[in-house]
Design an enzyme around this catalytic site. Structure first.
Site, PDB file in Angstrom:
ATOM      1  N   ASP A 160      48.504  56.708  41.108  1.00 29.64           N
ATOM      2  CA  ASP A 160      47.732  55.507  41.450  1.00 29.64           C
ATOM      3  C   ASP A 160      46.456  55.466  40.610  1.00 29.64           C
ATOM      4  O   ASP A 160      45.970  56.506  40.173  1.00 29.64           O
ATOM      5  CB  ASP A 160      47.389  55.496  42.949  1.00 29.64           C
ATOM      6  CG  ASP A 160      46.898  54.119  43.391  1.00 29.64           C
ATOM      7  OD1 ASP A 160      47.312  53.108  42.784  1.00 29.64           O
ATOM      8  OD2 ASP A 160      46.088  54.045  44.337  1.00 29.64           O
ATOM      9  N   GLU A 161      45.928  54.281  40.406  1.00 35.22           N
ATOM     10  CA  GLU A 161      44.748  54.054  39.557  1.00 35.22           C
ATOM     11  C   GLU A 161      45.022  54.617  38.146  1.00 35.22           C
ATOM     12  O   GLU A 161      44.181  55.290  37.547  1.00 35.22           O
ATOM     13  CB  GLU A 161      43.482  54.699  40.159  1.00 35.22           C
ATOM     14  CG  GLU A 161      43.131  54.242  41.573  1.00 35.22           C
ATOM     15  CD  GLU A 161      42.690  52.783  41.673  1.00 35.22           C
ATOM     16  OE1 GLU A 161      42.514  52.127  40.632  1.00 35.22           O
ATOM     17  OE2 GLU A 161      42.547  52.302  42.804  1.00 35.22           O
ATOM     18  N   GLN A 215      44.996  53.458  35.299  1.00 35.92           N
ATOM     19  CA  GLN A 215      44.102  53.045  34.196  1.00 35.92           C
ATOM     20  C   GLN A 215      43.033  54.086  33.880  1.00 35.92           C
ATOM     21  O   GLN A 215      42.459  54.081  32.793  1.00 35.92           O
ATOM     22  CB  GLN A 215      43.449  51.687  34.522  1.00 35.92           C
ATOM     23  CG  GLN A 215      42.419  51.672  35.642  1.00 35.92           C
ATOM     24  CD  GLN A 215      43.006  51.471  37.038  1.00 35.92           C
ATOM     25  OE1 GLN A 215      44.205  51.525  37.208  1.00 35.92           O
ATOM     26  NE2 GLN A 215      42.162  51.251  38.034  1.00 35.92           N
ATOM     27  N   TYR A 251      33.893  42.718  42.164  1.00 33.89           N
ATOM     28  CA  TYR A 251      35.009  42.023  41.516  1.00 33.89           C
ATOM     29  C   TYR A 251      35.577  40.923  42.397  1.00 33.89           C
ATOM     30  O   TYR A 251      35.489  41.009  43.620  1.00 33.89           O
ATOM     31  CB  TYR A 251      36.150  43.014  41.221  1.00 33.89           C
ATOM     32  CG  TYR A 251      35.753  44.124  40.291  1.00 33.89           C
ATOM     33  CD1 TYR A 251      35.669  43.899  38.914  1.00 33.89           C
ATOM     34  CD2 TYR A 251      35.453  45.388  40.772  1.00 33.89           C
ATOM     35  CE1 TYR A 251      35.305  44.923  38.054  1.00 33.89           C
ATOM     36  CE2 TYR A 251      35.076  46.421  39.917  1.00 33.89           C
ATOM     37  CZ  TYR A 251      35.008  46.179  38.566  1.00 33.89           C
ATOM     38  OH  TYR A 251      34.654  47.180  37.701  1.00 33.89           O
ATOM     39  N   CYS A 258      42.456  33.106  39.159  1.00 34.27           N
ATOM     40  CA  CYS A 258      43.545  32.527  38.359  1.00 34.27           C
ATOM     41  C   CYS A 258      43.027  32.355  36.927  1.00 34.27           C
ATOM     42  O   CYS A 258      41.843  32.572  36.651  1.00 34.27           O
ATOM     43  CB  CYS A 258      43.954  31.179  38.950  1.00 34.27           C
ATOM     44  SG  CYS A 258      42.641  29.955  38.820  1.00 34.27           S
ATOM     45  N   TYR A 287      38.060  43.899  33.380  1.00 37.26           N
ATOM     46  CA  TYR A 287      37.495  42.556  33.587  1.00 37.26           C
ATOM     47  C   TYR A 287      37.534  41.726  32.303  1.00 37.26           C
ATOM     48  O   TYR A 287      37.362  40.513  32.338  1.00 37.26           O
ATOM     49  CB  TYR A 287      36.067  42.643  34.135  1.00 37.26           C
ATOM     50  CG  TYR A 287      35.024  43.044  33.114  1.00 37.26           C
ATOM     51  CD1 TYR A 287      34.907  44.357  32.663  1.00 37.26           C
ATOM     52  CD2 TYR A 287      34.155  42.091  32.579  1.00 37.26           C
ATOM     53  CE1 TYR A 287      33.970  44.713  31.714  1.00 37.26           C
ATOM     54  CE2 TYR A 287      33.203  42.445  31.636  1.00 37.26           C
ATOM     55  CZ  TYR A 287      33.121  43.751  31.207  1.00 37.26           C
ATOM     56  OH  TYR A 287      32.182  44.103  30.261  1.00 37.26           O
TER      57      TYR A 287
END
Ligand SMILES: Nc1ncnc2c1ncn2[C@@H]1O[C@H](COP(=O)(O)OP(=O)(O)O)[C@@H](O)[C@H]1O
Ligand SMILES: Cc1cn([C@H]2C[C@H](O)[C@@H](COP(=O)(O)O)O2)c(=O)[nH]c1=O
Length: 191
Positions: free
Chosen positions: A63-64, A66, A147, A151, A95
């Site tokens: 998990d995580e 990144q 955060y 869309c 982001y």
């Protein structure tokens, strides 16, 4: 290591960088918990778990993803050489855009599921994450305080608003000091 419902041995690893809800569990935002190994890297997992236990493992969850620099090498070794089923969850984008090595492992995968949230502004499917503060470093641990899921339209609009706010604030700073981060946040909440 745990035995799953179907008798398979499972281990779950998450990045030790993310200590928001717990240090030794993966926790969803609504509180569902699963015990895990928290580590700063993946390649040391085998040695930490022990060779015998590693041999018996069927499934490794990450998990995580990144946050792991050695994600690609670990997935290659675990899946290709050691025959493990590796299930990886992580953000494909930060982001701005691509995040860590998550996109590098796409060619290694049997299947990929791209999940979405709901846009906080209009409720449409949210493919992107908008950062609400001025901080520009890639890794910044946080949740709804920092955060919001958005869309495409509100991601692009948001970036435009923030860029415009920054430009104005920078020129104003030349004249007098202002609290620029709170003004960027005000611009974001006006989206
Ligand atoms: N496989 C799933 N099936 C159904 N609901 C899920 C599943 N995975 C996550 N959820 C729900 O989706 C929401 C977001 O998941 P979470 O893990 O908290 O988010 P994130 O993707 O940001 O880590 C949570 O409310 C969680 O209960
Ligand atoms: C967009 C973005 C996110 N992060 C961090 C923020 C959180 O700690 C995790 C994502 O956790 P989640 O449970 O999947 O929501 O990633 C970051 O460091 N940088 C970013 O740009």
């Amino acid at each position: 290591m745990f035995e799953g419902n179907n008798g398979r041995n499972i281990a779950l690893i998450k990045s030790s960088k993310d200590t928001r809800y717990a240090t030794d569990s993966v926790v969803t935002h609504d509180g569902v918990k699963f015990p895990c190994w928290a580590s700063s890297d993946l390649m040391s997992f085998r040695q930490k778990l022990g060779e015998d236990a590693y041999e018996k493992l069927d499934v490794i969850g990450i998990d995580e993803a990144q946050f792991f620099e050695d994600l690609y090498d670990f997935c290659c070794e675990a899946a290709d050489q050691d025959g493990k089923t590796v299930i990886v969850a992580g953000l494909d984008g930060d982001y701005l855009r691509s995040f860590g090595s998550v996109l590098d492992i796409i060619p290694l995968a049997d299947t990929i599921t791209k999940l979405t949230a709901r846009c906080e502004v209009c409720g449409k499917r949210a493919f992107f994450t908008f950062r609400k503060t001025e901080e520009t470093k890639t890794e910044l641990i946080g949740g709804a305080d920092l955060y919001m899921p958005v869309c495409r339209q509100h991601y692009v609009n948001g970036q435009t608003v923030v860029e415009a706010a920054r430009t104005v604030l920078e020129s104003r700073k030349l004249h007098h000091q202002t609290d620029s981060s709170s003004q960027v946040e005000a611009a974001v909440s006006a989206l």
